[in-house]
Design a protein around this motif. Sequence first.
Motif, PDB file in Angstrom:
ATOM      1  N   PRO A 145     -37.729-136.877   6.857  1.00 26.07           N
ATOM      2  CA  PRO A 145     -38.550-138.098   6.899  1.00 26.07           C
ATOM      3  C   PRO A 145     -39.960-137.879   6.363  1.00 26.07           C
ATOM      4  N   MET A 146     -40.496-136.655   6.491  1.00 23.35           N
ATOM      5  CA  MET A 146     -41.843-136.378   6.005  1.00 23.35           C
ATOM      6  C   MET A 146     -41.950-136.600   4.492  1.00 23.35           C
ATOM      7  N   ILE A 147     -40.862-136.341   3.777  1.00 27.23           N
ATOM      8  CA  ILE A 147     -40.871-136.570   2.330  1.00 27.23           C
ATOM      9  C   ILE A 147     -41.070-138.051   2.045  1.00 27.23           C
ATOM     10  N   GLY A 148     -40.436-138.905   2.839  1.00 24.28           N
ATOM     11  CA  GLY A 148     -40.639-140.342   2.694  1.00 24.28           C
ATOM     12  C   GLY A 148     -42.061-140.747   2.997  1.00 24.28           C
ATOM     13  N   GLU A 149     -42.681-140.103   3.992  1.00 20.25           N
ATOM     14  CA  GLU A 149     -44.070-140.401   4.336  1.00 20.25           C
ATOM     15  C   GLU A 149     -45.020-140.001   3.213  1.00 20.25           C
ATOM     16  N   LEU A 150     -44.574-139.089   2.363  1.00 18.54           N
ATOM     17  CA  LEU A 150     -45.369-138.676   1.201  1.00 18.54           C
ATOM     18  C   LEU A 150     -45.078-139.565  -0.007  1.00 18.54           C
ATOM     19  N   ASP A 151     -44.387-140.695   0.225  1.00 18.90           N
ATOM     20  CA  ASP A 151     -44.061-141.664  -0.820  1.00 18.90           C
ATOM     21  C   ASP A 151     -43.140-141.063  -1.879  1.00 18.90           C
ATOM     22  N   ASP A 152     -42.191-140.261  -1.413  1.00 16.53           N
ATOM     23  CA  ASP A 152     -41.227-139.642  -2.317  1.00 16.53           C
ATOM     24  C   ASP A 152     -39.835-139.808  -1.708  1.00 16.53           C
ATOM     25  N   ILE A 153     -38.819-139.416  -2.457  1.00 20.06           N
ATOM     26  CA  ILE A 153     -37.445-139.409  -1.964  1.00 20.06           C
ATOM     27  C   ILE A 153     -36.886-137.997  -2.113  1.00 20.06           C
ATOM     28  N   ASP A 154     -35.767-137.728  -1.432  1.00 17.36           N
ATOM     29  CA  ASP A 154     -35.163-136.402  -1.547  1.00 17.36           C
ATOM     30  C   ASP A 154     -33.728-136.455  -2.067  1.00 17.36           C
ATOM     31  N   THR A 155     -33.210-137.662  -2.299  1.00 19.11           N
ATOM     32  CA  THR A 155     -31.832-137.843  -2.747  1.00 19.11           C
ATOM     33  C   THR A 155     -31.791-138.989  -3.754  1.00 19.11           C
ATOM     34  N   ALA A 156     -31.112-138.788  -4.895  1.00 18.29           N
ATOM     35  CA  ALA A 156     -31.102-139.848  -5.909  1.00 18.29           C
ATOM     36  C   ALA A 156     -29.842-139.795  -6.760  1.00 18.29           C
ATOM     37  N   ILE A 157     -29.409-140.964  -7.177  1.00 20.85           N
ATOM     38  CA  ILE A 157     -28.389-141.128  -8.204  1.00 20.85           C
ATOM     39  C   ILE A 157     -29.042-141.920  -9.340  1.00 20.85           C
ATOM     40  N   THR A 158     -29.060-141.323 -10.523  1.00 23.37           N
ATOM     41  CA  THR A 158     -29.662-141.981 -11.684  1.00 23.37           C
ATOM     42  C   THR A 158     -28.592-142.209 -12.743  1.00 23.37           C
ATOM     43  N   THR A 159     -28.529-143.426 -13.246  1.00 18.09           N
ATOM     44  CA  THR A 159     -27.611-143.764 -14.335  1.00 18.09           C
ATOM     45  C   THR A 159     -28.419-144.019 -15.599  1.00 18.09           C
ATOM     46  N   LEU A 160     -28.014-143.364 -16.674  1.00 16.76           N
ATOM     47  CA  LEU A 160     -28.674-143.537 -17.969  1.00 16.76           C
ATOM     48  C   LEU A 160     -27.702-144.193 -18.948  1.00 16.76           C
ATOM     49  N   ARG A 161     -28.193-145.159 -19.689  1.00 11.13           N
ATOM     50  CA  ARG A 161     -27.428-145.759 -20.778  1.00 11.13           C
ATOM     51  C   ARG A 161     -28.105-145.372 -22.094  1.00 11.13           C
ATOM     52  N   PHE A 162     -27.353-144.761 -22.996  1.00  9.57           N
ATOM     53  CA  PHE A 162     -27.912-144.279 -24.262  1.00  9.57           C
ATOM     54  C   PHE A 162     -27.738-145.305 -25.375  1.00  9.57           C
ATOM     55  N   LYS A 163     -28.521-145.138 -26.417  1.00  9.57           N
ATOM     56  CA  LYS A 163     -28.472-146.066 -27.544  1.00  9.57           C
ATOM     57  C   LYS A 163     -27.127-146.032 -28.255  1.00  9.57           C
ATOM     58  N   ASN A 164     -26.436-144.880 -28.182  1.00 11.65           N
ATOM     59  CA  ASN A 164     -25.128-144.796 -28.829  1.00 11.65           C
ATOM     60  C   ASN A 164     -24.000-145.346 -27.954  1.00 11.65           C
ATOM     61  N   GLY A 165     -24.348-145.897 -26.783  1.00 11.28           N
ATOM     62  CA  GLY A 165     -23.366-146.512 -25.903  1.00 11.28           C
ATOM     63  C   GLY A 165     -22.841-145.604 -24.809  1.00 11.28           C
ATOM     64  N   SER A 166     -23.099-144.300 -24.889  1.00 11.40           N
ATOM     65  CA  SER A 166     -22.605-143.383 -23.858  1.00 11.40           C
ATOM     66  C   SER A 166     -23.412-143.527 -22.577  1.00 11.40           C
ATOM     67  N   LEU A 167     -22.875-142.969 -21.493  1.00 13.97           N
ATOM     68  CA  LEU A 167     -23.482-143.080 -20.174  1.00 13.97           C
ATOM     69  C   LEU A 167     -23.689-141.696 -19.566  1.00 13.97           C
ATOM     70  N   ALA A 168     -24.665-141.586 -18.689  1.00 15.48           N
ATOM     71  CA  ALA A 168     -24.877-140.355 -17.930  1.00 15.48           C
ATOM     72  C   ALA A 168     -25.126-140.708 -16.474  1.00 15.48           C
ATOM     73  N   VAL A 169     -24.605-139.871 -15.586  1.00 13.72           N
ATOM     74  CA  VAL A 169     -24.844-140.007 -14.156  1.00 13.72           C
ATOM     75  C   VAL A 169     -25.421-138.687 -13.654  1.00 13.72           C
ATOM     76  N   ILE A 170     -26.579-138.750 -13.022  1.00 14.30           N
ATOM     77  CA  ILE A 170     -27.258-137.557 -12.517  1.00 14.30           C
ATOM     78  C   ILE A 170     -27.413-137.698 -11.011  1.00 14.30           C
ATOM     79  N   ASP A 171     -26.950-136.689 -10.261  1.00  9.34           N
ATOM     80  CA  ASP A 171     -27.205-136.724  -8.824  1.00  9.34           C
ATOM     81  C   ASP A 171     -28.109-135.559  -8.435  1.00  9.34           C
ATOM     82  N   ASN A 172     -29.156-135.893  -7.707  1.00  8.50           N
ATOM     83  CA  ASN A 172     -30.167-134.927  -7.273  1.00  8.50           C
ATOM     84  C   ASN A 172     -30.284-134.905  -5.763  1.00  8.50           C
ATOM     85  N   SER A 173     -30.473-133.707  -5.223  1.00  7.04           N
ATOM     86  CA  SER A 173     -30.776-133.563  -3.805  1.00  7.04           C
ATOM     87  C   SER A 173     -31.744-132.407  -3.638  1.00  7.04           C
TER      88      SER A 173
END
Length: 334
Positions: A201-229
Amino acid sequence: MINIGLIGAGRIGQIHAENILTMPHVQVKTVSDLVPEKIKVWAESVSIPNVTNRVEDIFEDPSIDAVLICSSTHTHTDLIERAAVAGKHVFCEKPISFNIQQTKRAVEAIKQAKLQFQTGFNRRFDPNFSRVREWITEGRIGEPHIIKITSRDPAPPPYEYIKVSGGLFIDMAIHDFDMARFLSGSEVEEVSVAGAVLIDPMIGELDDIDTAITTLRFKNGSLAVIDNSRKAAYGYDQRVEVFGSEGQVNVQNQFPNSAELSNGQGVFKDKPQYFFLERYKESYLKEIKSFIDAIRCGDATPVTGEDGYQAELIALAAKTSLAEQRPVKISEMA
């Protein structure tokens, strides 16, 4: 002899200096650090003759050909611009800055001065990821359709570090944004993020997150999924898969050994290598060698200032997507 000035002798700075020791006809002549007293013993052990707290001692020395900028991120762009004026080639650790306009200005200054610039995205030099890129470029899996990147640290960094790090996207996931660009061969067009505070919870109090799923869409139409912890209980988790029209290629975690025990209780092997210094030891050596080679040969560096700029654009879009809970176009950030 190529003479190097090192600015910032923390953990990464010391790794680069020690790797330079293995290269012929190149030396770190001077190291500048805010607390030179703390690094004098180390500097002597790696044959660095000059230790100072004045960066001017590096920029004003005509015999120094290039600088390695490994200081705190908020100092980077000022140092890059001073290096451009002084005629020094630049290797700069990621991110180049926390401000996209400052990054753009600093990269342009080096370009106008016709000097070499390399951004410190060391993972591109990992032999496994390099092979993935090679096979994609050769068309071995056809056209890339989906890129999956898993990047999880073994434990969160200290709170004091998180406060000044720029947050998960600019500090941690920026490596993965660059890797996605590196593997796809295309620029990112749109970014969408789901994030949470699930570890501390302290990470949230620092206005940050500790877990994320990011989806990227590229100009050539391909996709990327990145998971961070920020915390994987079993060690440093670094995996990549690229699925294409004619096949797929993947990289799994690295382990201290390949021994595997099978018995009545189950199948067992050691946890993955625990920390990035172990996992990417070889890539750090290769990236700094590529910078030195670019200086010697006059060829373009393999990871340019533009690469650093583009990764920061993606990080900024990810931060905006999380805050506004919507997909964000890269064009909005630029």
